[in-house]
Design an enzyme around this catalytic site. Structure first.
Site, mmCIF file in Angstrom:
data_model
loop_
_atom_site.group_PDB
_atom_site.id
_atom_site.type_symbol
_atom_site.label_atom_id
_atom_site.label_comp_id
_atom_site.label_asym_id
_atom_site.label_seq_id
_atom_site.Cartn_x
_atom_site.Cartn_y
_atom_site.Cartn_z
ATOM 1 C CE1 TYR A 1 41.360 35.636 26.707
ATOM 2 C CE2 TYR A 1 43.049 34.016 26.189
ATOM 3 C CZ TYR A 1 41.737 34.321 26.500
ATOM 4 O OH TYR A 1 40.804 33.317 26.600
HETATM 5 N N1 LIG Z 1 36.996 29.751 23.023
HETATM 6 C C1 LIG Z 1 38.177 29.358 23.455
HETATM 7 O O1 LIG Z 1 38.942 28.684 22.752
HETATM 8 C C2 LIG Z 1 38.629 29.728 24.833
HETATM 9 C C3 LIG Z 1 39.822 29.173 25.286
HETATM 10 C C4 LIG Z 1 40.259 29.476 26.568
HETATM 11 C C5 LIG Z 1 39.494 30.297 27.363
HETATM 12 N N2 LIG Z 1 38.342 30.838 26.889
HETATM 13 C C6 LIG Z 1 37.582 31.702 27.789
HETATM 14 O O2 LIG Z 1 36.255 31.226 27.842
HETATM 15 C C7 LIG Z 1 35.388 32.299 28.198
HETATM 16 C C8 LIG Z 1 34.221 32.334 27.221
HETATM 17 O O3 LIG Z 1 34.722 32.680 25.946
HETATM 18 P P1 LIG Z 1 34.036 32.157 24.595
HETATM 19 O O4 LIG Z 1 35.069 31.463 23.816
HETATM 20 O O5 LIG Z 1 32.761 31.475 24.926
HETATM 21 O O6 LIG Z 1 33.781 33.512 23.813
HETATM 22 P P2 LIG Z 1 32.477 34.426 23.676
HETATM 23 O O7 LIG Z 1 31.358 33.649 23.093
HETATM 24 O O8 LIG Z 1 32.948 35.646 22.950
HETATM 25 O O9 LIG Z 1 32.120 34.776 25.182
HETATM 26 C C9 LIG Z 1 32.559 35.901 25.858
HETATM 27 C C10 LIG Z 1 31.400 36.382 26.694
HETATM 28 O O10 LIG Z 1 31.833 37.406 27.579
HETATM 29 C C11 LIG Z 1 30.797 38.374 27.672
HETATM 30 N N3 LIG Z 1 31.410 39.623 28.101
HETATM 31 C C12 LIG Z 1 32.462 40.270 27.540
HETATM 32 N N4 LIG Z 1 32.716 41.389 28.215
HETATM 33 C C13 LIG Z 1 31.824 41.452 29.247
HETATM 34 C C14 LIG Z 1 31.569 42.378 30.281
HETATM 35 N N5 LIG Z 1 32.297 43.500 30.410
HETATM 36 N N6 LIG Z 1 30.580 42.115 31.158
HETATM 37 C C15 LIG Z 1 29.832 40.983 31.051
HETATM 38 N N7 LIG Z 1 30.016 40.071 30.080
HETATM 39 C C16 LIG Z 1 31.001 40.313 29.182
HETATM 40 C C17 LIG Z 1 30.238 38.447 26.253
HETATM 41 O O11 LIG Z 1 28.892 38.906 26.228
HETATM 42 P P3 LIG Z 1 28.510 40.459 25.960
HETATM 43 O O12 LIG Z 1 29.280 40.890 24.750
HETATM 44 O O13 LIG Z 1 27.034 40.426 25.781
HETATM 45 O O14 LIG Z 1 28.906 41.201 27.194
HETATM 46 C C18 LIG Z 1 30.273 36.974 25.848
HETATM 47 O O15 LIG Z 1 29.065 36.330 26.205
HETATM 48 C C19 LIG Z 1 36.251 33.558 28.185
HETATM 49 O O16 LIG Z 1 36.647 33.878 29.493
HETATM 50 C C20 LIG Z 1 37.449 33.142 27.369
HETATM 51 O O17 LIG Z 1 38.589 33.903 27.678
HETATM 52 C C21 LIG Z 1 37.888 30.574 25.647
#
Ligand SMILES: NC(=O)c1ccc[n+]([C@@H]2O[C@H](COP(=O)([O-])OP(=O)(O)OC[C@H]3O[C@@H](n4cnc5c(N)ncnc54)[C@H](OP(=O)(O)O)[C@@H]3O)[C@@H](O)[C@H]2O)c1
Length: 262
Positions: A164
């Site tokens: 990651y």
């Molecule tokens: N939450 C945090 O603390 C945090 C911190 C730093 C960075 N981030 C980044 O922020 C972004 C959003 O994460 P989040 O925290 O909001 O988590 P999340 O709610 O789990 O969002 C991840 C999203 O990615 C989609 N996804 C996963 N694989 C995919 C694929 N192959 N094709 C299309 N869509 C896909 C999922 O939808 P489906 O399952 O329907 O495909 C889901 O909507 C990510 O890039 C994560 O790495 C999050």
């Protein structure tokens, strides 16, 4: 330009990957609130459908698409549907992402590749597919969601996922390189690097999510003494999506409550 106009997205169209949940959903709603029509996509169309209803409630148009960023054919079909529905695409937000934790010595190759495929290659392929449309139209704003832990090493007690952190570092370099290559075409590419936000991927209350055990510890070390929540990211996305950032490209904006400053 008046400040309202600077941030006004009326008449523009945004595509938000991962827009059905978490940070992507918040950004999709915020762009719609600023006037944009939004294509909400991820693999599960049903979660995107729910966000589309919320966006329509704001008086904007929206389209839910099932799109898998690890599948180039799915990306081509999705972008074609978005373009034929709305015409020009002005904004792309790559918020989709995946994480798998395991000690570096034990990280299964399949999981490493899954994180690279989704977080790096998927982001690149979306930029490529939508970027062509933007270059043709001589205008575009791309926002890639990286992570504050993509800059450096992370204690395994906090986040134990070398795949990651590596993938998010790559998203930052991809952002800078595309910004340099596409600036002359009017296409801006920036990144938001969130710290720890409470979402489905990262909920300290839910066993198995990234910071289930480390969440309280992180919250006590974050200078502002809390994890990130919805509004903390929305303004940054609007800045990068709008005319307010018209002299800003290739930048990584860290939103982490000050953790990286220590
Ligand atoms: N939450 C945090 O603390 C945090 C911190 C730093 C960075 N981030 C980044 O922020 C972004 C959003 O994460 P989040 O925290 O909001 O988590 P999340 O709610 O789990 O969002 C991840 C999203 O990615 C989609 N996804 C996963 N694989 C995919 C694929 N192959 N094709 C299309 N869509 C896909 C999922 O939808 P489906 O399952 O329907 O495909 C889901 O909507 C990510 O890039 C994560 O790495 C999050």
């Amino acid at each position: 330009m008046a400040s309202k106009q600077l941030f006004d997205l009326t008449g523009q169209t945004a595509i938000v990957t991962g827009g059905g949940t978490g940070l992507g959903r918040v950004i999709a709603l915020n762009l719609a609130d600023a006037g944009a029509n939004v294509v909400v996509c991820s693999r599960r169309k049903e979660v995107c459908d729910e966000v589309v209803k919320e966006i329509e409630g704001l008086g904007r148009q929206a389209l839910a698409l099932s799109l898998d960023v690890t599948n180039p054919e799915s990306i081509a079909q999705g972008v074609e549907k978005a373009v034929s529905h709305f015409g020009e695409i002005h904004i792309l937000v790559n918020s989709c992402g995946t994480v798998f934790e395991a000690p570096a010595t034990e990280m299964p190759l399949q999981q490493w590749q899954s994180m690279m495929d989704t977080n790096v290659t998927g982001t690149f392929l979306m930029c490529q597919a939508v970027g062509k449309n933007m270059i043709n139209n001589k205008y575009g704003k791309i926002i890639n969601i990286s992570s504050s832990i993509g800059f450096k090493g992370t204690d395994p007690e906090a986040v134990d996922s070398v795949g990651y952190t590596t993938s998010k570092g790559a998203v930052m370099t991809l952002t800078k390189d595309l910004a340099v290559k596409w600036g002359r075409h009017g296409v801006y590419v920036n990144s938001i690097a969130p710290g720890v936000f409470t979402t489905g991927m990262n909920d300290p209350e839910i066993p198995g999510t990234l910071v289930h055990k480390a969440g309280p510890l992180i919250a006590s070390q974050v200078p502002v003494r809390r994890l990130g929540s919805d509004n903390d990211l929305a303004g940054a996305a609007l800045y990068f999506a709008s005319a307010a950032s018209d002299y800003c490209t290739g930048q990584i904006l860290v939103i982490d409550g000050g953790l990286g400053a220590k």
